[in-house]
Design a protein around this motif. Structure first.
Motif, PDB file in Angstrom:
ATOM      1  N   LEU A 218       0.834  -1.530   0.031  1.00 10.96           N
ATOM      2  CA  LEU A 218       0.068   0.078  -0.016  1.00 10.96           C
ATOM      3  C   LEU A 218       0.529   0.976   0.137  1.00 10.96           C
ATOM      4  CD1 LEU A 218      -2.454   1.599   0.371  1.00 10.96           C
ATOM      5  CD2 LEU A 218      -2.236   1.037   2.825  1.00 10.96           C
ATOM      6  N   ALA A 219       1.815   1.583   0.848  1.00 16.84           N
ATOM      7  CA  ALA A 219       2.927   2.535   0.837  1.00 16.84           C
ATOM      8  C   ALA A 219       3.849   2.347  -0.396  1.00 16.84           C
ATOM      9  CB  ALA A 219       3.631   1.959   1.989  1.00 16.84           C
ATOM     10  N   PHE A 220       3.882   1.676  -0.865  1.00 11.63           N
ATOM     11  CA  PHE A 220       4.932   1.663  -1.912  1.00 11.63           C
ATOM     12  C   PHE A 220       4.047   1.723  -3.503  1.00 11.63           C
ATOM     13  CE2 PHE A 220       6.349  -0.526  -5.885  1.00 11.63           C
ATOM     14  CZ  PHE A 220       8.512  -0.815  -5.163  1.00 11.63           C
ATOM     15  N   GLY A 221       2.893   1.793  -3.104  1.00 11.34           N
ATOM     16  CA  GLY A 221       1.768   1.921  -4.668  1.00 11.34           C
ATOM     17  C   GLY A 221       1.597   3.630  -4.374  1.00 11.34           C
ATOM     18  N   LEU A 222       1.251   3.953  -2.864  1.00 12.32           N
ATOM     19  CA  LEU A 222       0.899   5.439  -1.935  1.00 12.32           C
ATOM     20  C   LEU A 222       1.523   6.673  -3.078  1.00 12.32           C
ATOM     21  CD1 LEU A 222      -1.335   7.235  -0.787  1.00 12.32           C
ATOM     22  CD2 LEU A 222       0.053   7.032   0.798  1.00 12.32           C
ATOM     23  N   VAL A 223       2.688   6.276  -3.567  1.00 15.96           N
ATOM     24  CA  VAL A 223       4.005   7.188  -2.989  1.00 15.96           C
ATOM     25  C   VAL A 223       4.382   7.472  -5.419  1.00 15.96           C
ATOM     26  CG1 VAL A 223       4.214   7.880  -1.168  1.00 15.96           C
ATOM     27  CG2 VAL A 223       6.060   6.132  -2.852  1.00 15.96           C
TER      28      VAL A 223
ATOM     29  N   GLY B 161       7.622   9.632  -9.288  1.00 14.17           N
ATOM     30  CA  GLY B 161       7.852   9.996 -10.395  1.00 14.17           C
ATOM     31  C   GLY B 161       8.002  11.262 -11.587  1.00 14.17           C
ATOM     32  N   ARG B 162       7.036  11.341 -10.434  1.00 14.62           N
ATOM     33  CA  ARG B 162       6.750  12.667 -11.012  1.00 14.62           C
ATOM     34  C   ARG B 162       7.813  13.918 -10.889  1.00 14.62           C
ATOM     35  NH1 ARG B 162       7.291  17.118 -13.228  1.00 14.62           N
ATOM     36  NH2 ARG B 162       6.356  19.194 -13.227  1.00 14.62           N
ATOM     37  N   LEU B 163       8.771  13.646  -9.344  1.00 16.14           N
ATOM     38  CA  LEU B 163       9.247  14.365  -8.344  1.00 16.14           C
ATOM     39  C   LEU B 163      11.161  14.180  -9.622  1.00 16.14           C
ATOM     40  CD1 LEU B 163       9.320  13.984  -4.989  1.00 16.14           C
ATOM     41  CD2 LEU B 163       8.997  16.016  -5.955  1.00 16.14           C
ATOM     42  N   GLY B 164      10.949  12.666 -10.115  1.00 13.81           N
ATOM     43  CA  GLY B 164      12.424  12.342 -10.517  1.00 13.81           C
ATOM     44  C   GLY B 164      12.510  13.008 -12.349  1.00 13.81           C
ATOM     45  N   ASP B 165      10.866  13.045 -12.581  1.00  9.45           N
ATOM     46  CA  ASP B 165      11.415  14.262 -13.771  1.00  9.45           C
ATOM     47  C   ASP B 165      11.353  15.563 -14.047  1.00  9.45           C
ATOM     48  OD1 ASP B 165       9.967  11.754 -15.683  1.00  9.45           O
ATOM     49  OD2 ASP B 165       7.949  12.617 -14.905  1.00  9.45           O
TER      50      ASP B 165
ATOM     51  N   ASP C 177      19.537  11.525  -8.131  1.00 10.09           N
ATOM     52  CA  ASP C 177      19.397  12.286  -7.026  1.00 10.09           C
ATOM     53  C   ASP C 177      18.422  11.625  -6.249  1.00 10.09           C
ATOM     54  OD1 ASP C 177      21.850  13.476  -7.432  1.00 10.09           O
ATOM     55  OD2 ASP C 177      20.901  15.672  -7.491  1.00 10.09           O
ATOM     56  N   VAL C 178      16.731  11.135  -6.676  1.00 10.98           N
ATOM     57  CA  VAL C 178      15.396  11.092  -6.424  1.00 10.98           C
ATOM     58  C   VAL C 178      15.579   9.070  -5.594  1.00 10.98           C
ATOM     59  CG1 VAL C 178      13.066  10.539  -6.353  1.00 10.98           C
ATOM     60  CG2 VAL C 178      14.284  12.357  -7.572  1.00 10.98           C
ATOM     61  N   LEU C 179      16.257   8.960  -6.979  1.00 11.83           N
ATOM     62  CA  LEU C 179      16.912   7.494  -6.565  1.00 11.83           C
ATOM     63  C   LEU C 179      17.044   6.871  -5.634  1.00 11.83           C
ATOM     64  CD1 LEU C 179      16.887   4.172  -7.695  1.00 11.83           C
ATOM     65  CD2 LEU C 179      18.980   5.093  -8.826  1.00 11.83           C
ATOM     66  N   ILE C 180      18.634   7.755  -5.082  1.00  7.02           N
ATOM     67  CA  ILE C 180      19.382   7.576  -3.592  1.00  7.02           C
ATOM     68  C   ILE C 180      18.578   8.236  -1.924  1.00  7.02           C
ATOM     69  CG2 ILE C 180      20.791   8.994  -2.576  1.00  7.02           C
ATOM     70  CD1 ILE C 180      22.478   8.819  -5.190  1.00  7.02           C
ATOM     71  N   ALA C 181      17.727   9.036  -2.689  1.00  8.00           N
ATOM     72  CA  ALA C 181      16.586   9.608  -1.491  1.00  8.00           C
ATOM     73  C   ALA C 181      16.245   8.053  -1.231  1.00  8.00           C
ATOM     74  CB  ALA C 181      16.457  11.095  -2.083  1.00  8.00           C
ATOM     75  N   GLY C 182      15.319   7.644  -2.263  1.00  3.44           N
ATOM     76  CA  GLY C 182      14.257   6.464  -1.918  1.00  3.44           C
ATOM     77  C   GLY C 182      15.467   5.121  -1.584  1.00  3.44           C
ATOM     78  N   ILE C 183      16.371   4.916  -1.793  1.00  7.44           N
ATOM     79  CA  ILE C 183      17.244   4.313  -1.017  1.00  7.44           C
ATOM     80  C   ILE C 183      17.533   4.429   0.239  1.00  7.44           C
ATOM     81  CG2 ILE C 183      19.664   2.916  -0.638  1.00  7.44           C
ATOM     82  CD1 ILE C 183      19.920   3.586  -3.907  1.00  7.44           C
TER      83      ILE C 183
ATOM     84  N   GLY D 144      10.824   2.252  -1.275  1.00  2.00           N
ATOM     85  CA  GLY D 144      10.512   1.371  -2.221  1.00  2.00           C
ATOM     86  C   GLY D 144      10.065   1.653  -3.514  1.00  2.00           C
ATOM     87  N   GLY D 145       8.892   3.233  -3.410  1.00  2.00           N
ATOM     88  CA  GLY D 145       7.787   3.252  -4.552  1.00  2.00           C
ATOM     89  C   GLY D 145       8.416   4.553  -4.825  1.00  2.00           C
ATOM     90  N   ILE D 146       9.418   5.525  -3.908  1.00  2.00           N
ATOM     91  CA  ILE D 146      10.469   6.240  -3.994  1.00  2.00           C
ATOM     92  C   ILE D 146      11.427   5.427  -5.362  1.00  2.00           C
ATOM     93  CG2 ILE D 146      11.892   8.034  -3.991  1.00  2.00           C
ATOM     94  CD1 ILE D 146      10.716   8.280  -1.063  1.00  2.00           C
ATOM     95  N   VAL D 147      11.664   4.535  -5.126  1.00  2.00           N
ATOM     96  CA  VAL D 147      13.250   3.919  -5.874  1.00  2.00           C
ATOM     97  C   VAL D 147      12.441   3.794  -7.184  1.00  2.00           C
ATOM     98  CG1 VAL D 147      14.673   1.778  -5.854  1.00  2.00           C
ATOM     99  CG2 VAL D 147      14.650   3.712  -4.173  1.00  2.00           C
TER     100      VAL D 147
END
Length: 479
Positions: A61-66, A71-75, A81-87, A117-120
């Protein structure tokens, strides 16, 4: 000039892909690796049945929520940088989970893990869109499909190995703590092989209202299935979620009409194949993820298998998926959605045969050998579904929208997983309430068959529409 016109192959793109896939594997593994640890968690923490389901469904649920917002933040700000934050967020959740002292603590930790996981994951699909073109993109998505299939299917086996080595009392903690060194290494490699962001958008240009509406809608709609209560308050929250989602759609159209950038471009859903692909992903993952949840519980609680034995019994699915994902990634460029439909037929055949064999053989000690061939068939089919569907669904999405589009697609996958585990898990527990785990497994697997059949119907309908568009010459990208 579009991003596609300006494309120049990055010589490090395959190494960069390996980093992305390793991170994706780590986060997706946690969807299923925890399944075989649930009995140990129950005994060690005294967790309730509801808490155990939250440990699994809460993550999804939390994974899907974000996903869409991430994805928009990464764009907007750069996918590296967003990938590293998600890790970092995922590693924090893993540490909290590994040190949990009670069921509530563990559930909260799993929610944090899910956010990470949802950020990554939308960064992974967005980077594939960014780094690859043409046939190479299909092969890259094929590797991603292999990663998705193997991570979900091999999770019970790896979980069983960890429990066997560390012991059931503390082994479940290492199921989570093992993520920490992987996360550190992933950050180091991401900094080395992924380019820093170029142009960044202003924070004020982000669609904050859309993010809130989408978040409220997703949580509201899924809450009753995750909580399993269906009380008046839960139904009211679900109704509020539907209202929020309708408001989200209206708001996105309003933002677009004003010439600003919405979280999700409404035109995205007019691109050929995108909407049916997202719906297919949602329904397929509702059944796909639940297969391992049901079988892990049945094999341990019904057939008396150890966590390691239960994980090994489900491994044929992972092996089949590993082989066919690479094949599907190469075929999808020429065969398109036909590959996905063929895969769904194989999954349907494999899961149906597994259900029949469980009904005939029951909880005999050798049941794992009987269900290995149909699970292999289902795994081969799954490998032809996940990556090819992602490739076809995103094929006409521009690179500058790749993160948000990948987030939408993966939101369907994750929300489908959360709903499927909640619904199919409830059917399993209801059927097994009388002491017969075989009845519970039958209920769960037949629900899975129904969900895969719905996904197949969606795929066939899209093929028919594509053929009609081809005859009329209407198969053009939406503007």
């Amino acid at each position: 000039m579009s991003a596609d016109d300006a494309y120049e192959p990055d010589p490090r793109r395959w190494r960069a892909l390996s980093v992305c896939l390793a991170v994706g594997f780590m986060t997706l593994l946690d969807v299923s690796i925890v399944n075989v640890a649930l009995p140990s968690v129950r005994d060690a923490l005294g967790a309730s049945e509801a808490a155990l389901q939250w440990v699994v469904s809460g993550y999804a649920l939390a994974f899907g929520l974000v996903l869409v917002g991430a994805g928009r933040l990464g764009d907007a700000f750069g996918r590296r940088d967003v990938l590293i934050a998600g890790i970092g967020v995922f590693a924090l959740g893993s540490l909290l989970a590994g040190t949990a002292q009670d069921g509530t603590w563990l559930v909260v930790a799993r929610l944090v893990q899910g956010v990470g996981g949802g950020i990554v994951n939308p960064q992974v699909s967005g980077l594939i869109q960014q780094l690859f073109r043409g046939a190479e993109r299909g092969r890259a998505f094929g590797r991603l499909g292999t990663t998705i299939g193997i991570s979900t299917a091999v999770g019970p086996l790896l979980g069983g190995v960890i429990l066997a080595v560390a012991g059931p009392e503390q082994g479940w903690r290492w199921v989570f703590l093992v993520n920490l060194p992987v996360a550190v290494l992933a950050v180091v490699l991401a900094l080395r092989y992924l380019d820093p962001p170029g142009r960044r958008e202003r924070a004020a240009d982000l669609d904050a209202v859309g993010a809130v509406l989408l978040g409220v809608g997703v949580v509201g709609v899924l809450w009753p299935t995750v909580s399993r209560a269906w009380a008046p308050g839960d139904l009211a929250l679900a109704a509020a979620g539907v209202v929020a989602l309708v408001g989200f759609v209206a708001w996105e159209h309003r933002v677009t009409a004003r010439g600003r950038t919405p979280m999700v471009q409404p035109s995205l859903f007019r691109r050929p194949g995108f909407t049916p692909g997202a719906l297919l992903a949602l329904t397929y993952f509702s059944g796909f993820t639940a297969i391992f949840f049901v079988l892990a519980l049945f094999l341990q609680n019904g057939a008396g298998y150890s966590p390691l034995e239960a994980g090994a019994a489900i491994t044929p699915f992972a092996l089949g998926s590993a082989v066919s994902s690479a094949v599907g990634g190469r075929l999808v460029g020429s065969r398109g959605r036909h590959v996905v439909v063929a895969g769904l037929v194989l999954v349907l055949v494999g899961v149906t045969a597994t259900d029949v064999l469980l009904a005939v053989r029951g909880v005999s000690p050798g049941i794992a050998w009987w269900i290995a061939p149909p699970l292999l068939v289902a795994g081969v089919g799954s490998g032809l579904v996940i990556a090819p569907n992602q490739t076809v669904t995103l094929s006409q999405v521009p690179v500058e929208q790749a993160g948000a589009a990948g987030g939408v697609l993966q939101t369907g996958q994750r929300l489908g997983a959360a709903t499927g585990i909640a619904v199919v898990g409830s059917l399993y527990f209801a059927g097994a309430a009388g002491g017969d785990a075989g009845v519970g497994a039958a209920h769960g697997l037949r629900a899975t068959v129904a969900l895969v059949a719905v996904a197949l119907a969606i795929g066939v309908a899209d093929l028919v529409r594509s053929a009609r568009r081809a005859r009329t010459g209407a198969d053009r990208p939406a503007s």
